[in-house]
Scaffold this active site. Structure first.
Site, short mmCIF file in Angstrom:
data_model
loop_
_atom_site.label_atom_id
_atom_site.label_comp_id
_atom_site.label_asym_id
_atom_site.label_seq_id
_atom_site.Cartn_x
_atom_site.Cartn_y
_atom_site.Cartn_z
N GLU A 31 8.19 -2.44 12.96
CA GLU A 31 9.12 -1.56 12.32
C GLU A 31 10.46 -2.48 11.85
OE1 GLU A 31 13.34 0.56 13.20
OE2 GLU A 31 12.54 -1.41 13.58
N GLU A 32 10.57 -3.67 12.37
CA GLU A 32 11.47 -4.72 11.81
C GLU A 32 11.28 -5.03 10.19
OE1 GLU A 32 14.22 -4.76 13.17
OE2 GLU A 32 14.21 -4.53 15.42
N LEU A 44 -0.47 4.91 1.01
CA LEU A 44 -1.73 4.78 1.44
C LEU A 44 -1.95 3.98 2.53
CD1 LEU A 44 -3.66 3.70 -1.90
CD2 LEU A 44 -4.09 5.70 -0.46
N THR A 99 0.74 -1.27 0.07
CA THR A 99 0.06 -0.04 -0.09
C THR A 99 0.75 1.36 -0.05
OG1 THR A 99 -0.15 0.02 2.37
CG2 THR A 99 -1.79 -0.88 1.40
N HIS A 126 19.47 -8.47 16.82
CA HIS A 126 18.57 -9.25 15.85
C HIS A 126 19.01 -10.78 16.17
CE1 HIS A 126 17.19 -5.99 12.80
NE2 HIS A 126 17.19 -5.46 14.11
N ASP A 169 15.02 4.70 19.68
CA ASP A 169 14.90 3.19 19.53
C ASP A 169 15.68 2.37 20.49
OD1 ASP A 169 15.06 0.77 18.27
OD2 ASP A 169 14.91 1.60 16.13
#
Lengths: 735, 735
Positions: free
Chosen positions: B436-437, B281, B278, B565, B465
């Site tokens: 977010e990741e 949008l 998207t 991570h 963050d």
């Protein structure tokens, strides 16, 4: 059913009714509060408005027009320079001028005919003997037409070229017109003669009629033609469309307002507005310019306009089948399609039409003249009032009738400022735009150069271009948010030649039934790019309006005043046939000036956001998809009355109102349309007046039935939904 | 020479020095003026800031982190839902909560491995006998790694696929790396093993180092590879880059902060941020979604990350030439390029590497948790403070160290509000972003949904963050306008483990010489898309900043904290090796919270526009083209002191400051880069840090020498010139 629910909710909703609120927020004006506290709560002073209205003078308007139209003043010519000087002199006058005024130049790409090698349209036989030549100049009836600076009629941005071919008649040059011809004729190598387009389907809606610049259809004509192998296009003014069928010299100017047989409508044959070489960039000296080959939306083949006198010679000699009924006109024959070419009984038998076009494009400096009155309380909020200054020839009606009005408004306001009697709450910017006739260039470059500042600070844009088309009634097109202030202003002005107000007179000529208000005057939509409001409304999303006096549609079919863009649009024409007493000029000055003062001085901006919803709702039954998104509009700007005493609260509400139209912008909604970003009012091809991206996509999907086209329609529903939701968020409680 | 002139003018210019002005505009506070007059002139209360700083508590920070990291909380998993509930509980607490808090869902396109069919990386001989299989899970050292919700390491958005081929070693997978291999090897049908990229050239400038999300280089790796016919890509974490060369279990976590041999760095392998289906949008239920085939910027071939223990098995068996020196690393062998394939003396001789990837994409609801404190005087001006909530595994450092800080700030502020002791001048919005990741999805969808409102009203965005990478020094990247407020705040906070302030300590670790101020701490640029500031800075043009505590670059080469991570980024890791006393968390909370309070409470916004000019000027000698445009920056925001007593004057100046970064937006400058519209800070490929469009165009033109490429450079000079002129107009006298 959905519609009924929506209307019920809307009617019942507690809208921001500015009029009611206005009485409530004046703060206690005890002597102990600082001056700025008093200033900050200052509202419109009705006595100032009355004084202003009374001062607007018909004699001044007449003399403004006389001065502005002394010589032809096509963009960047010496005549144009003279009007620059005149504007500056007036706006820098120590007694009646503005706070300051200056010129701003842009280096823009213009197209002109060649003075020493005029464009030629002729009929030549197979041995190349010339049998007929179209006029190079319009016939002289008054000294104005003799001025050597009257530009030869031409189609700006038509390429130079020397082409000949058999003639065909192609109606308005629409795609469907050429398709019809192509069914029975081989169009390759032909020349098409076409008539300037009428209003077409837009009539059905409250959409803008033809205006100062709106030539997309004509540029499209030549672009369409080239697709069928046609090598040149002629365009003439059909007397059925413009003269109510009258064709003889005795019935036309100087004997009436109608166009003489030799009159030729000039025009700029480009689809996109703004300087064509610097899209989205202000055309300064060092600005990057795209290669000329990359310009889109201009004719790929030579085009030339001619008068109906010459058109008759050509059309009435054509061979071939009769043209369809709706292609017929008022020339003295049955219009035929062409063999291609002329009939065997004609002296033109076997002859070709020959176009010899010498237009050249060049970079020229075009000036905007700018003037300001600094606001006292909120100098960082602007009301902009503008009109173009350039004409095709003398341009008495287009645009000088508007410039005369602007100069009279600035004279009265400037005097009040210089005398220390008044200063607006917000700043007022006046713009006298250059090179509008070539495609709204001056105003577009201005919005590009000052994009951020104008986007952030501009409350509204008022455009008064052709101020008087005729004497019958007010005509206004606007963002629906501005409907109420136009109504308020027009109720305070007497309609010339009547015993009633401009508002009541307008309502008699053009009205609609509003679910909220009952019968009200019909405010048109600003969907097109007819004048300089385009960049403000469509590119910047600034609440805009276009105001003029107009004719009685029941009395004439003329698609515009008949001398439009010809050598007959002169002071004599205007003062004899359009507005002899200059009372319609005065009525427009009073109405537009009243709107200007209210926008500049109101404590709370006189924008009514519920009118936006109602105005769109009025149309939603045209399109089911549009109903969906109406739920978002139920939110209304409601603030407890006691909170709006405070300057920052007032500012907050005003910012919400100012930014309402801005919230409908989506820079990615119409990537292929220059400068169109407003998802409600952008230019469109489908017959639905609002939500152009959605309407066009649905129309396409309905015709093809393809999944990918329905996907595009879905995409546009999402774009529109998000934009409307964004506007609703803007109106919602601020946190 | 030009530079000297510019510096002279700048240094001498009368800049808007907020500090000086602050003492002058308090209005007379006589008892006769209305309350709102007093309120309107209210400024930062230093005693409130002192109280706030004192209340921020290391124990609370520790307990926040413990609670947030109890279970893995990858986006949209049950663990993520638990953090949504936790945030809401805290922000809705009757004693320490915000004015209100709620969740907002988006339906977003995510990529996950298959729990029942794990991804497999193996070595198979020509008979398809498996000779070696890479680990499917990281080794368990603490109970955290045993949680069944620890997601198998994978490359999000890598397509599923079953490929095998001979192995080659391709360094970081840059285009130049593959080109080098391609000179001597036929890469068609091979599998490439590559190492995660280091900081590369950005080190030279004040640019952001690797952050929570910044995987463009990795997605590019696979996109590059596919161009050479490579069929699959492995990515491993090179111990030279991350572990300062340490590779043995006894030297890595749980014995140190270094990454254990089995640790695998997860990541999202997409170039564009925001929901991929998207673009532009908000991803609501009914939003139009592009076909999956139309997604660009994701790997066309399967990719999978592995640990360095497994990478060593593969790389050290490779045949072929020695890899270049700069491709070598710390694994226990000389790195070779591959035959392609393994050496003949290896047990893997003639074997293929086999990737069997089962990732699936699906639409899931991801939540942002939003909370607000309503402003008392200017509720329609927002300061936004945010961080993402989702992690790859337990995410103690990334992102929970930041969330712990945000929750402690909201606890203290919420308490002051609930006790009636304080309410900010402007509204504060807190955002706990989802997903977010996977590519900054929650924050990007939020900015898309509320585009207009946020653009019009947001004063600044503060992103915290990863709040603590290590204990050495503050690190801040920001729009230069925000430099001064970060300095002011950091001077009021004591640096943990030192006797000096955060500011002085920072200056010791990282500094530059400013022509205006002498030696000052080095504030980085926000050029990339490393975390959720991207949509605010690059898409909306909101003055943004990213604040954390960082390590001493002279002590380690680690490109980020080594457990990044992986399944080792746990509360145990954070509280043992990153910030045992939580004093660095506290220092970040104090600094970022102080910045937040100053932005929310200052009468005049603490933005210094002359710092913008100086900060850019500092770099101009990198690029001659940039010098030209500096003339525009000479204009400074100067307002006579006596004028700024009045609320509307203050608002006017604040709007000028708020909209400075907005003026640099050009939605058409980078049509091919999603969400990048800020002409100064957009993502770039060239080595010049600012004016990315121009820099990239010049770099290309210099390399090709083609006229059309120089034309593009000219176009970008015009774009940048217009944007900077626009910013100057914004700062200029308002009318």
């Amino acid at each position: 059913m959905l519609k009924e629910v929506l209307l019920g909710v809307l009617t019942g909703a507690v809208a921001l009714t500015i009029g009611i609120l206005l009485g409530h927020f004046a703060i206690d004006k005890g002597s102990s509060v600082p001056d700025w506290v008093r200033d900050a709560s200052r509202d419109v002073d009705e006595s100032i408005i009355e004084k202003f209205l009374a001062e607007l003078d018909t004699n001044q308007l007449r003399e403004n027009l006389r001065e502005l139209t002394k010589v032809p003043h096509m963009a960047t010519t010496p005549g144009d320079e003279a009007t620059v000087d005149f504007m500056l002199k007036r706006w820098q006058d120590p007694n009646t001028g503005l706070d300051s005024a200056w010129r701003e130049n842009y280096k823009v790409y213009l197209s002109f005919p060649n003075k020493t090698s005029p464009n030629k349209v002729s009929v030549v036989d197979p041995a190349n003997t010339v049998q007929f030549t179209a006029r190079e100049r319009e016939k002289v009836y008054k000294p104005d037409q003799e001025d050597p600076e009257v530009v030869q009629p031409y189609a700006a941005y038509s390429p130079a070229g020397n082409v000949k071919g058999k003639l065909v008649y192609a109606n308005q040059g629409k795609m469907s017109d050429y398709e019809l011809l192509n069914r029975t004729l081989d169009l390759t190598g032909t020349i098409a003669i076409t008539r300037y387009g009428g209003e077409g389907r837009s009539k059905k809606f409250r959409s803008l009629t033809r205006s100062s610049w709106y030539t997309s259809f004509i540029a499209l004509n030549a672009i369409n033609a080239a697709k069928f192998g046609i090598v040149g296009v002629l365009v003439y003014t059909e007397p059925y469309d413009m003269n109510d069928g009258l064709v003889s010299e005795s019935e036309t100017y100087p004997h009436s307002w109608y166009l003489p047989p030799s009159g030729v409508e000039r025009g700029s044959y480009n689809i996109d507005f703004g300087d064509l070489l610097t899209p989205y960039l202000a055309a300064k000296d060092d600005t990057y310019r795209i290669p000329k080959e990359d310009i889109t939306g201009i004719p790929p083949i030579p085009a030339q306009p001619i008068g109906f006198e010459d058109a008759e010679r050509l059309i009435c000699e054509l061979d071939g089948d009769d043209a369809p009924n709706e292609w017929q006109g008022s020339l003295n024959c049955t219009y035929k399609l062409g063999g291609p070419g002329f009939k065997s009984t004609s002296t033109f038998n076997n002859s070709n039409v020959h176009l010899d076009i010498y237009n050249t494009e060049r970079l020229e400096y075009s000036a905007n003249v700018m003037g300001i009155i600094r606001g006292s309380v909120e100098p960082d909020r602007y009301v902009i009032y503008g009109n173009h200054r350039d004409s095709w020839v003398h341009g008495a009606i287009d645009p000088s009738s508007g410039t005369a009005v602007m100069l009279e408004i600035t004279r009265v306001l400037g005097k009040m400022v210089k005398e220390g009697k008044w200063r607006p709450r917000r700043s007022i910017i006046f713009g006298s735009w250059g090179a509008e006739e070539f495609g709204l260039i001056g105003s577009a470059e201005y919005t590009e150069e000052y994009f951020s500042k104008l986007s952030e600070r501009t409350v509204a844009y008022i455009n008064v271009d052709i101020s008087v088309f005729a004497n019958a009634t007010l005509r206004a097109s606007a963002s629906p948010a501005a409907q109420s202030v136009i109504f308020t202003a027009s109720k305070q002005v007497k309609a010339p030649g009547t015993t009633t107000t401009v508002y009541e007179n307008w309502k008699q000529y053009s009205n609609r039934t509003s679910p909220n208000y009952g019968i009200i005057p019909n405010v048109g939509f600003l969907t097109g790019a007819g004048s300089d409001y385009a960049a403000f409304m469509h590119y910047l999303g600034i609440t805009s309006m276009d105001i003029s006096y107009f004719y009685d549609r029941s009395k004439t079919r003329a698609r515009i005043y008949p001398a439009y863009h010809t050598a007959y649009d002169t002071f004599d024409y205007a003062s004899t046939y359009i507005d002899p007493g200059f009372t319609s000029h005065q009525a427009v000055a009073r109405t537009a000036g009243n709107v200007l003062l209210r926008l500049a001085d109101s404590l709370l901006l006189p924008f009514n956001c519920s009118d936006y919803a109602e105005s769109l709702d009025h149309l939603t039954y045209e399109n089911n998809c549009q109903k969906i998104i109406f739920f978002f509009f139920m939110k209304q700007l409601i603030e407890p009355l006691e909170n709006i005493k405070e300057p920052l609260k007032v500012r907050q509400m005003n910012d919400q109102l100012m930014l309402l139209d801005r919230a409908f912008l989506d820079p990615l909604a119409f990537p292929e349309q220059y400068g169109f970003r407003h998802v409600i009012w952008a230019s469109r091809s489908s017959s639905v007046p609002t939500f152009p991206g959605l309407a066009d996509a649905v129309e396409k999907a309905e015709s093809t039935g393809l999944k990918e086209d329905w996907d595009q329609a879905h995409k546009h529903i999402s774009i529109v939904t998000q934009a409307i939701a964004g506007a609703a968020h803007t109106l919602d409680d601020v946190i």
